[in-house]
Motif scaffolding. Structure first.
Motif, PDB file in Angstrom:
ATOM      1  N   VAL A 205       9.064  49.425  57.815  1.00  0.00           N
ATOM      2  CA  VAL A 205       9.877  48.603  58.709  1.00  0.00           C
ATOM      3  C   VAL A 205      11.251  49.258  58.784  1.00  0.00           C
ATOM      4  O   VAL A 205      11.894  49.488  57.754  1.00  0.00           O
ATOM      5  CB  VAL A 205      10.015  47.158  58.193  1.00  0.00           C
ATOM      6  CG1 VAL A 205      10.903  46.344  59.134  1.00  0.00           C
ATOM      7  CG2 VAL A 205       8.651  46.506  58.036  1.00  0.00           C
ATOM      8  N   ALA A 206      11.679  49.596  60.004  1.00  0.00           N
ATOM      9  CA  ALA A 206      13.012  50.160  60.217  1.00  0.00           C
ATOM     10  C   ALA A 206      13.907  49.067  60.779  1.00  0.00           C
ATOM     11  O   ALA A 206      13.500  48.325  61.678  1.00  0.00           O
ATOM     12  CB  ALA A 206      12.952  51.336  61.183  1.00  0.00           C
ATOM     13  N   VAL A 207      15.120  48.969  60.264  1.00  0.00           N
ATOM     14  CA  VAL A 207      16.006  47.881  60.672  1.00  0.00           C
ATOM     15  C   VAL A 207      17.422  48.403  60.885  1.00  0.00           C
ATOM     16  O   VAL A 207      17.908  49.249  60.133  1.00  0.00           O
ATOM     17  CB  VAL A 207      15.992  46.744  59.621  1.00  0.00           C
ATOM     18  CG1 VAL A 207      16.451  47.240  58.251  1.00  0.00           C
ATOM     19  CG2 VAL A 207      16.820  45.559  60.076  1.00  0.00           C
ATOM     20  N   ALA A 208      18.074  47.912  61.943  1.00  0.00           N
ATOM     21  CA  ALA A 208      19.473  48.250  62.192  1.00  0.00           C
ATOM     22  C   ALA A 208      20.345  47.557  61.151  1.00  0.00           C
ATOM     23  O   ALA A 208      20.236  46.347  60.951  1.00  0.00           O
ATOM     24  CB  ALA A 208      19.882  47.817  63.597  1.00  0.00           C
ATOM     25  N   ILE A 209      21.220  48.321  60.493  1.00  0.00           N
ATOM     26  CA  ILE A 209      22.002  47.769  59.379  1.00  0.00           C
ATOM     27  C   ILE A 209      23.495  47.649  59.689  1.00  0.00           C
ATOM     28  O   ILE A 209      24.286  47.345  58.808  1.00  0.00           O
ATOM     29  CB  ILE A 209      21.801  48.591  58.093  1.00  0.00           C
ATOM     30  CG1 ILE A 209      22.205  50.054  58.302  1.00  0.00           C
ATOM     31  CG2 ILE A 209      20.362  48.480  57.613  1.00  0.00           C
ATOM     32  CD1 ILE A 209      22.248  50.857  57.007  1.00  0.00           C
ATOM     33  N   GLY A 210      23.876  47.866  60.943  1.00  0.00           N
ATOM     34  CA  GLY A 210      25.274  47.698  61.299  1.00  0.00           C
ATOM     35  C   GLY A 210      25.963  49.027  61.553  1.00  0.00           C
ATOM     36  O   GLY A 210      25.366  50.087  61.367  1.00  0.00           O
TER      37      GLY A 210
ATOM     38  N   GLY B 104      23.909  38.226  62.871  1.00  0.00           N
ATOM     39  CA  GLY B 104      22.783  39.012  63.359  1.00  0.00           C
ATOM     40  C   GLY B 104      22.261  39.985  62.317  1.00  0.00           C
ATOM     41  O   GLY B 104      21.045  40.106  62.107  1.00  0.00           O
ATOM     42  N   LEU B 105      23.154  40.691  61.645  1.00  0.00           N
ATOM     43  CA  LEU B 105      22.736  41.649  60.628  1.00  0.00           C
ATOM     44  C   LEU B 105      22.057  40.953  59.454  1.00  0.00           C
ATOM     45  O   LEU B 105      21.036  41.425  58.937  1.00  0.00           O
ATOM     46  CB  LEU B 105      23.942  42.449  60.134  1.00  0.00           C
ATOM     47  CG  LEU B 105      24.554  43.428  61.136  1.00  0.00           C
ATOM     48  CD1 LEU B 105      25.860  43.999  60.593  1.00  0.00           C
ATOM     49  CD2 LEU B 105      23.580  44.553  61.464  1.00  0.00           C
ATOM     50  N   ARG B 106      22.614  39.840  59.032  1.00  0.00           N
ATOM     51  CA  ARG B 106      22.039  39.111  57.896  1.00  0.00           C
ATOM     52  C   ARG B 106      20.613  38.652  58.212  1.00  0.00           C
ATOM     53  O   ARG B 106      19.703  38.782  57.379  1.00  0.00           O
ATOM     54  CB  ARG B 106      22.927  37.912  57.559  1.00  0.00           C
ATOM     55  CG  ARG B 106      22.397  37.033  56.438  1.00  0.00           C
ATOM     56  CD  ARG B 106      23.378  35.909  56.126  1.00  0.00           C
ATOM     57  NE  ARG B 106      23.692  35.108  57.295  1.00  0.00           N
ATOM     58  CZ  ARG B 106      22.923  34.119  57.752  1.00  0.00           C
ATOM     59  NH1 ARG B 106      21.775  33.839  57.152  1.00  0.00           N
ATOM     60  NH2 ARG B 106      23.289  33.425  58.813  1.00  0.00           N
ATOM     61  N   ILE B 107      20.406  38.139  59.416  1.00  0.00           N
ATOM     62  CA  ILE B 107      19.082  37.635  59.792  1.00  0.00           C
ATOM     63  C   ILE B 107      18.077  38.780  59.900  1.00  0.00           C
ATOM     64  O   ILE B 107      16.972  38.713  59.358  1.00  0.00           O
ATOM     65  CB  ILE B 107      19.167  36.858  61.111  1.00  0.00           C
ATOM     66  CG1 ILE B 107      19.953  35.560  60.906  1.00  0.00           C
ATOM     67  CG2 ILE B 107      17.771  36.551  61.664  1.00  0.00           C
ATOM     68  CD1 ILE B 107      20.323  34.855  62.191  1.00  0.00           C
ATOM     69  N   GLY B 108      18.455  39.840  60.607  1.00  0.00           N
ATOM     70  CA  GLY B 108      17.531  40.953  60.798  1.00  0.00           C
ATOM     71  C   GLY B 108      17.170  41.654  59.505  1.00  0.00           C
ATOM     72  O   GLY B 108      15.993  41.952  59.249  1.00  0.00           O
ATOM     73  N   LEU B 109      18.173  41.914  58.671  1.00  0.00           N
ATOM     74  CA  LEU B 109      17.913  42.610  57.420  1.00  0.00           C
ATOM     75  C   LEU B 109      17.112  41.732  56.462  1.00  0.00           C
ATOM     76  O   LEU B 109      16.186  42.207  55.789  1.00  0.00           O
ATOM     77  CB  LEU B 109      19.231  43.045  56.778  1.00  0.00           C
ATOM     78  CG  LEU B 109      19.129  43.900  55.516  1.00  0.00           C
ATOM     79  CD1 LEU B 109      18.260  45.127  55.748  1.00  0.00           C
ATOM     80  CD2 LEU B 109      20.521  44.323  55.044  1.00  0.00           C
ATOM     81  N   GLY B 110      17.437  40.446  56.419  1.00  0.00           N
ATOM     82  CA  GLY B 110      16.683  39.539  55.558  1.00  0.00           C
ATOM     83  C   GLY B 110      15.222  39.458  55.964  1.00  0.00           C
ATOM     84  O   GLY B 110      14.316  39.473  55.111  1.00  0.00           O
ATOM     85  N   PHE B 111      14.970  39.380  57.269  1.00  0.00           N
ATOM     86  CA  PHE B 111      13.595  39.313  57.758  1.00  0.00           C
ATOM     87  C   PHE B 111      12.850  40.611  57.446  1.00  0.00           C
ATOM     88  O   PHE B 111      11.700  40.589  56.992  1.00  0.00           O
ATOM     89  CB  PHE B 111      13.589  39.060  59.263  1.00  0.00           C
ATOM     90  CG  PHE B 111      12.219  38.905  59.846  1.00  0.00           C
ATOM     91  CD1 PHE B 111      11.601  37.665  59.885  1.00  0.00           C
ATOM     92  CD2 PHE B 111      11.538  39.999  60.351  1.00  0.00           C
ATOM     93  CE1 PHE B 111      10.323  37.524  60.417  1.00  0.00           C
ATOM     94  CE2 PHE B 111      10.266  39.873  60.885  1.00  0.00           C
ATOM     95  CZ  PHE B 111       9.653  38.629  60.915  1.00  0.00           C
TER      96      PHE B 111
END
Length: 223
Positions: free
Chosen positions: A59-64, A70-77
């Motif tokens: 899983v690749a995720v944008a980290i800021g 937005g970052l907290r939700i995406g990274l947590g998921f």
């Protein structure tokens, strides 16, 4: 198979990529409802492509940088999905995703992401041949006017550029250009491709320690 998740700003993106083919990609302008939209949107993307979460290699995720919420939700998921399915996690800076969509041009590239309150996150990139656009220094957060005053052309701007900002750029008179709207969109397909390249090199992150990139106090950051 890699799943890309980008909720760094109001612009939200998802993609599925198998290293050869972009199997699915979607993006939309969220109205501060990442919490409500993200999980159902991922489920729908997987369902439409016939992919199971257990099929994912990473899983690749944008980290800021980006918005605190937005970052907290995406990274947590992304962390939860990776841990639940024993798959790898790869964090990618938001502005690197913007830069990845740009072809060669003379001068410098400034990648932009919304920061709220009339401010922007900006990163300076230089073209490095086969390596493409490479970050030159840590990203900053500032007003548009201060950012423009600090730069000399030729410069091309790409990313989240609203009409008022575009007007300021064109009025600056410093050989500034703005990438077209299609190239400026922060596409999750590029996030997936960057993630795949890092996965092949073994550049993966520890879910316990991967943290978002914040450029100011979270209490001052608008989503």
């Amino acid at each position: 198979m890699i799943l890309a998740i980008d909720t760094a700003t109001k612009w939200t993106g998802l993609a599925l990529y198998d290293g050869r083919t972009l199997l699915a990609e979607t993006g939309w302008h969220s109205t501060n409802t990442h919490t409500v939209e993200l999980a159902p949107s991922v489920d729908e993307l997987l369902r439409r492509t016939g992919i199971q979460a257990t099929d994912l290699a990473a899983v690749a995720v944008a980290i800021g940088p980006g918005s605190y919420t937005g970052l907290r939700i995406g990274l947590g998921f992304a962390k939860g999905l990776a841990l639940a399915n024993q798959t790898r996690l790869i964090g990618v800076p938001t502005l690197d995703i913007v830069a990845a969509s740009q072809t060669y041009s003379e001068g410098q590239l400034v990648a932009i992401a919304e920061a709220g309150r009339s401010r922007v996150c900006a990163g300076l990139y230089q073209w490095r041949g086969k390596k493409g656009w490479q970050s030159q220094e840590p990203p900053i957060i500032d007003s548009w006017q201060n950012l423009l005053d600090s730069l000399d052309g030729p410069v091309i701007f790409a990313g989240e550029i609203n009409p008022a900002a575009a007007k300021l750029i064109r009025a600056a008179g410093k050989s500034f250009q703005i990438a077209n709207a299609m190239n400026s969109a922060r596409r999750a397909g590029y996030l997936a491709e960057i993630g795949w390249q890092r996965l092949r090199r073994g550049w993966v992150d520890d879910p316990a320690t991967l943290a978002p990139i914040y450029l100011r106090n979270p209490a001052e950051t608008s989503a």
